[in-house]
Design a protein around this motif. Structure first.
Motif, PDB file in Angstrom:
ATOM      1  N   LEU A  32       0.829  -1.206   0.000  1.00  0.00           N
ATOM      2  CA  LEU A  32       0.000   0.000   0.000  1.00  0.00           C
ATOM      3  C   LEU A  32       0.861   1.252   0.000  1.00  0.00           C
ATOM      4  CD1 LEU A  32      -2.804  -0.954   2.546  1.00  0.00           C
ATOM      5  CD2 LEU A  32      -3.112  -0.466   0.112  1.00  0.00           C
ATOM      6  N   ALA A  33       1.945   1.240   0.765  1.00  0.00           N
ATOM      7  CA  ALA A  33       2.816   2.408   0.826  1.00  0.00           C
ATOM      8  C   ALA A  33       3.416   2.723  -0.538  1.00  0.00           C
ATOM      9  CB  ALA A  33       3.924   2.184   1.855  1.00  0.00           C
ATOM     10  N   VAL A  34       3.903   1.699  -1.223  1.00  0.00           N
ATOM     11  CA  VAL A  34       4.497   1.922  -2.544  1.00  0.00           C
ATOM     12  C   VAL A  34       3.442   2.416  -3.525  1.00  0.00           C
ATOM     13  CG1 VAL A  34       5.639   0.818  -4.493  1.00  0.00           C
ATOM     14  CG2 VAL A  34       6.342   0.275  -2.186  1.00  0.00           C
ATOM     15  N   THR A  35       2.255   1.817  -3.483  1.00  0.00           N
ATOM     16  CA  THR A  35       1.184   2.238  -4.386  1.00  0.00           C
ATOM     17  C   THR A  35       0.821   3.698  -4.147  1.00  0.00           C
ATOM     18  OG1 THR A  35       0.296  -0.002  -4.411  1.00  0.00           O
ATOM     19  CG2 THR A  35      -1.154   1.750  -5.181  1.00  0.00           C
ATOM     20  N   LEU A  36       0.666   4.076  -2.896  1.00  0.00           N
ATOM     21  CA  LEU A  36       0.318   5.460  -2.574  1.00  0.00           C
ATOM     22  C   LEU A  36       1.388   6.440  -3.045  1.00  0.00           C
ATOM     23  CD1 LEU A  36      -1.173   4.958   0.991  1.00  0.00           C
ATOM     24  CD2 LEU A  36      -2.363   6.025  -0.935  1.00  0.00           C
ATOM     25  N   VAL A  37       2.635   6.126  -2.757  1.00  0.00           N
ATOM     26  CA  VAL A  37       3.715   7.026  -3.167  1.00  0.00           C
ATOM     27  C   VAL A  37       3.771   7.134  -4.687  1.00  0.00           C
ATOM     28  CG1 VAL A  37       6.194   7.422  -3.124  1.00  0.00           C
ATOM     29  CG2 VAL A  37       5.051   6.600  -1.073  1.00  0.00           C
ATOM     30  N   ALA A  38       3.692   5.994  -5.367  1.00  0.00           N
ATOM     31  CA  ALA A  38       3.782   6.003  -6.826  1.00  0.00           C
ATOM     32  C   ALA A  38       2.594   6.708  -7.468  1.00  0.00           C
ATOM     33  CB  ALA A  38       3.883   4.570  -7.345  1.00  0.00           C
ATOM     34  N   ASP A  39       1.402   6.494  -6.951  1.00  0.00           N
ATOM     35  CA  ASP A  39       0.205   7.068  -7.560  1.00  0.00           C
ATOM     36  C   ASP A  39       0.202   8.591  -7.568  1.00  0.00           C
ATOM     37  OD1 ASP A  39      -1.089   4.848  -8.445  1.00  0.00           O
ATOM     38  OD2 ASP A  39      -2.524   4.709  -6.813  1.00  0.00           O
ATOM     39  N   TYR A  40       0.909   9.215  -6.623  1.00  0.00           N
ATOM     40  CA  TYR A  40       0.815  10.675  -6.490  1.00  0.00           C
ATOM     41  C   TYR A  40       2.146  11.408  -6.610  1.00  0.00           C
ATOM     42  CZ  TYR A  40      -3.704   9.105  -4.980  1.00  0.00           C
ATOM     43  OH  TYR A  40      -4.930   8.467  -4.959  1.00  0.00           O
ATOM     44  N   THR A  41       3.261  10.675  -6.758  1.00  0.00           N
ATOM     45  CA  THR A  41       4.560  11.363  -6.823  1.00  0.00           C
ATOM     46  C   THR A  41       5.467  10.878  -7.938  1.00  0.00           C
ATOM     47  OG1 THR A  41       5.842   9.845  -5.401  1.00  0.00           O
ATOM     48  CG2 THR A  41       4.457  11.484  -4.290  1.00  0.00           C
ATOM     49  N   GLN A 294      -1.079  19.573   5.685  1.00  0.00           N
ATOM     50  CA  GLN A 294      -1.312  19.555   7.133  1.00  0.00           C
ATOM     51  C   GLN A 294      -0.094  19.025   7.879  1.00  0.00           C
ATOM     52  OE1 GLN A 294      -4.646  17.150   8.309  1.00  0.00           O
ATOM     53  NE2 GLN A 294      -4.719  18.004  10.375  1.00  0.00           N
ATOM     54  N   ALA A 295       0.565  18.029   7.292  1.00  0.00           N
ATOM     55  CA  ALA A 295       1.730  17.439   7.949  1.00  0.00           C
ATOM     56  C   ALA A 295       2.962  18.327   7.848  1.00  0.00           C
ATOM     57  CB  ALA A 295       2.034  16.079   7.335  1.00  0.00           C
ATOM     58  N   ALA A 296       3.090  19.040   6.720  1.00  0.00           N
ATOM     59  CA  ALA A 296       4.306  19.809   6.481  1.00  0.00           C
ATOM     60  C   ALA A 296       4.122  21.304   6.650  1.00  0.00           C
ATOM     61  CB  ALA A 296       4.819  19.517   5.069  1.00  0.00           C
ATOM     62  N   SER A 297       2.876  21.743   6.812  1.00  0.00           N
ATOM     63  CA  SER A 297       2.567  23.172   6.931  1.00  0.00           C
ATOM     64  C   SER A 297       3.101  23.961   5.739  1.00  0.00           C
ATOM     65  CB  SER A 297       3.149  23.742   8.239  1.00  0.00           C
ATOM     66  OG  SER A 297       2.620  23.069   9.349  1.00  0.00           O
ATOM     67  N   GLU A 298       3.013  23.336   4.554  1.00  0.00           N
ATOM     68  CA  GLU A 298       3.464  24.009   3.345  1.00  0.00           C
ATOM     69  C   GLU A 298       2.756  23.401   2.148  1.00  0.00           C
ATOM     70  OE1 GLU A 298       7.452  21.450   2.288  1.00  0.00           O
ATOM     71  OE2 GLU A 298       7.617  23.011   3.813  1.00  0.00           O
ATOM     72  N   THR A 299       2.932  24.045   0.985  1.00  0.00           N
ATOM     73  CA  THR A 299       2.284  23.561  -0.231  1.00  0.00           C
ATOM     74  C   THR A 299       2.817  22.185  -0.614  1.00  0.00           C
ATOM     75  OG1 THR A 299       2.054  25.824  -1.014  1.00  0.00           O
ATOM     76  CG2 THR A 299       1.802  24.079  -2.647  1.00  0.00           C
ATOM     77  N   ALA A 300       1.916  21.325  -1.060  1.00  0.00           N
ATOM     78  CA  ALA A 300       2.311  19.967  -1.458  1.00  0.00           C
ATOM     79  C   ALA A 300       2.837  19.990  -2.891  1.00  0.00           C
ATOM     80  CB  ALA A 300       1.120  19.033  -1.325  1.00  0.00           C
ATOM     81  N   ALA A 301       4.067  20.433  -3.065  1.00  0.00           N
ATOM     82  CA  ALA A 301       4.653  20.570  -4.399  1.00  0.00           C
ATOM     83  C   ALA A 301       4.874  19.203  -5.032  1.00  0.00           C
ATOM     84  CB  ALA A 301       5.976  21.317  -4.310  1.00  0.00           C
ATOM     85  N   GLY A 302       4.545  19.102  -6.315  1.00  0.00           N
ATOM     86  CA  GLY A 302       4.817  17.880  -7.069  1.00  0.00           C
ATOM     87  C   GLY A 302       3.808  16.775  -6.888  1.00  0.00           C
ATOM     88  N   ILE A 303       2.790  16.968  -6.072  1.00  0.00           N
ATOM     89  CA  ILE A 303       1.778  15.927  -5.863  1.00  0.00           C
ATOM     90  C   ILE A 303       0.769  15.987  -6.995  1.00  0.00           C
ATOM     91  CG2 ILE A 303      -0.002  15.041  -4.309  1.00  0.00           C
ATOM     92  CD1 ILE A 303       2.846  14.873  -3.206  1.00  0.00           C
ATOM     93  N   ARG A 304       0.626  14.889  -7.704  1.00  0.00           N
ATOM     94  CA  ARG A 304      -0.327  14.835  -8.808  1.00  0.00           C
ATOM     95  C   ARG A 304      -0.806  13.403  -8.994  1.00  0.00           C
ATOM     96  NH1 ARG A 304       1.082  17.767 -14.318  1.00  0.00           N
ATOM     97  NH2 ARG A 304       0.694  19.504 -12.896  1.00  0.00           N
ATOM     98  N   ALA A 305      -2.111  13.218  -9.066  1.00  0.00           N
ATOM     99  CA  ALA A 305      -2.673  11.885  -9.291  1.00  0.00           C
ATOM    100  C   ALA A 305      -2.388  11.442 -10.718  1.00  0.00           C
ATOM    101  CB  ALA A 305      -4.175  11.905  -9.036  1.00  0.00           C
ATOM    102  N   GLN A 306      -1.925  10.213 -10.860  1.00  0.00           N
ATOM    103  CA  GLN A 306      -1.663   9.669 -12.187  1.00  0.00           C
ATOM    104  C   GLN A 306      -2.967   9.318 -12.897  1.00  0.00           C
ATOM    105  OE1 GLN A 306       1.797   9.419 -13.207  1.00  0.00           O
ATOM    106  NE2 GLN A 306       1.558  10.789 -11.466  1.00  0.00           N
ATOM    107  N   SER A 307      -2.964   9.393 -14.202  1.00  0.00           N
ATOM    108  CA  SER A 307      -4.075   8.899 -15.010  1.00  0.00           C
ATOM    109  C   SER A 307      -3.592   7.677 -15.775  1.00  0.00           C
ATOM    110  CB  SER A 307      -4.557   9.963 -15.996  1.00  0.00           C
ATOM    111  OG  SER A 307      -3.558  10.218 -16.980  1.00  0.00           O
ATOM    112  N   VAL A 308      -4.518   6.889 -16.275  1.00  0.00           N
ATOM    113  CA  VAL A 308      -4.144   5.709 -17.049  1.00  0.00           C
ATOM    114  C   VAL A 308      -3.380   6.133 -18.306  1.00  0.00           C
ATOM    115  CG1 VAL A 308      -5.005   3.720 -18.358  1.00  0.00           C
ATOM    116  CG2 VAL A 308      -6.030   4.315 -16.146  1.00  0.00           C
ATOM    117  N   ALA A 309      -3.822   7.203 -18.945  1.00  0.00           N
ATOM    118  CA  ALA A 309      -3.134   7.681 -20.153  1.00  0.00           C
ATOM    119  C   ALA A 309      -1.716   8.121 -19.845  1.00  0.00           C
ATOM    120  CB  ALA A 309      -3.920   8.829 -20.771  1.00  0.00           C
ATOM    121  N   ALA A 310      -1.519   8.802 -18.710  1.00  0.00           N
ATOM    122  CA  ALA A 310      -0.168   9.245 -18.340  1.00  0.00           C
ATOM    123  C   ALA A 310       0.738   8.053 -18.037  1.00  0.00           C
ATOM    124  CB  ALA A 310      -0.244  10.173 -17.141  1.00  0.00           C
ATOM    125  N   LEU A 311       0.189   7.049 -17.361  1.00  0.00           N
ATOM    126  CA  LEU A 311       0.969   5.850 -17.079  1.00  0.00           C
ATOM    127  C   LEU A 311       1.384   5.148 -18.372  1.00  0.00           C
ATOM    128  CD1 LEU A 311      -1.070   4.339 -14.102  1.00  0.00           C
ATOM    129  CD2 LEU A 311       1.265   5.239 -13.967  1.00  0.00           C
TER     130      LEU A 311
END
Length: 314
Positions: A32-41, A294-311
């Motif tokens: 789950l950890a790898v999936t979460l990290v990969a899906d958004y970063t 919320q965890a970092a008290s700053e903008t979540a730079a680089g976070i983006r949900a992947q799409s099937v087309a992008a993958l």
């Protein structure tokens, strides 16, 4: 070409040597950890604060202790690398893990995209290994299965795919004993004990997996289209459908349609996966960004949900 199991996380445990976690029954904390990290970063290998990753895993049903242990083990295995700022730590995918996951994600996303053209010939691999080489035999069989082959008989594996340099390279690396490869057409003897090459695959069982996938995810589709799935629920469902769908390319070898029963469900499953996975991208990304902020008290730079087309484009 990278093995999709170097997608071991993006998949089950059929290839040896990957640093990524082997799949268990259900979803493991490391998986789950790898999936979460990969899906958004994945595209830019963005950093995720440790507290945010733990929070997301807890929302997916993992205890906070198990989440921290999973992250630590992934770092030791070279899947994640860490950065520390005072008391706060962050993690991102290592370059090697990102490459493996990109290859695996592309393989999943392209699965079933186009109907294959078949020339009517089969590729056959015949091999013989001494009894004392059990480990080598398992390694060879694992590679053959990943490469799309199935056992028609114990030492004779078949595939409808043409011979190519990638298959040659993979098999050359694990050809510990005698091996012969040839291309041939099938002659139907119409004998009572005769086997068709298609019999190497349990087509009924594969269809059953498709039915399970459809039964699990079709009911959610209406709510996704109505934008009724948001927040942590969107992230959780998106992670779970990827976890479910990515097993299908290993189970279904994409046999030519002329060899399969009418109405084969591959296209329907792909459409359902895309509709749910892409349909939840916006609310899931919004929740991940909020959790990171919320965890970092700053903008979540680089976070983006992947799409099937992008993958698929990688």
């Amino acid at each position: 070409m990278v093995s999709p199991f170097e997608i071991e996380e993006i998949f089950p445990d059929v290839a040896a040597g990957s640093r990524l976690p082997r799949r268990q029954q259900g979803a493991s904390a490391q998986g789950l950890a790898v999936t979460l990290v990969a899906d958004y970063t994945l595209p830019v290998r963005a950093w995720l604060p440790s507290a945010a990753l733990v929070a997301l895993l807890v929302e997916s049903g993992v205890s906070s202790g198990a989440a921290r242990t999973a992250i630590s083990r992934l770092a030791r295995r070279g899947v994640l690398e860490s950065s520390r700022d005072g008391r706060h730590s962050s993690y991102r995918l290592t370059s090697d893990a990102a490459d493996e996951l990109s290859a695996g994600g592309a393989w999943i996303a392209r699965f079933g995209e186009q109907a294959r053209v078949w020339d009517g010939c089969w590729t056959l691999v015949a091999f013989s290994l001494p009894e004392e080489q059990r480990v080598q035999r398992r390694s060879l069989r694992a590679q053959l299965r990943w490469l799309g082959f199935a056992p028609l008989y114990d030492g004779l594996w078949v595939s409808p795919d043409s011979w190519n340099t990638m298959v040659e390279g993979r098999l050359s690396a694990v050809a510990f004993g005698s091996m012969t490869v040839f291309r041939a057409g099938h002659v139907d003897l119409a004998a009572a004990g005769g086997r068709s090459p298609v019999d190497a695959w349990d087509v009924v069982a594969i269809a059953g997996h498709y039915e399970d996938f459809e039964r699990q995810w079709r009911p959610l589709l209406t709510r996704v289209r109505r934008r009724q799935v948001t927040g942590a629920a969107a992230v959780r469902a998106r992670t779970q459908i990827m976890d479910s769908y990515r097993r299908i390319p290993l189970l279904d070898p994409q046999l030519p349609t002329e060899l399969l029963p009418a109405g084969w469900p591959r296209a329907r499953a792909r459409e359902l996966f895309i509709a749910v996975y892409d349909g939840l991208a916006e609310p899931a990304e919004k929740h991940v960004r909020a959790t990171v902020a919320q965890a970092a008290s700053e903008t979540a730079a680089g976070i983006r949900a992947q799409s099937v087309a992008a993958l698929a484009a990688r």
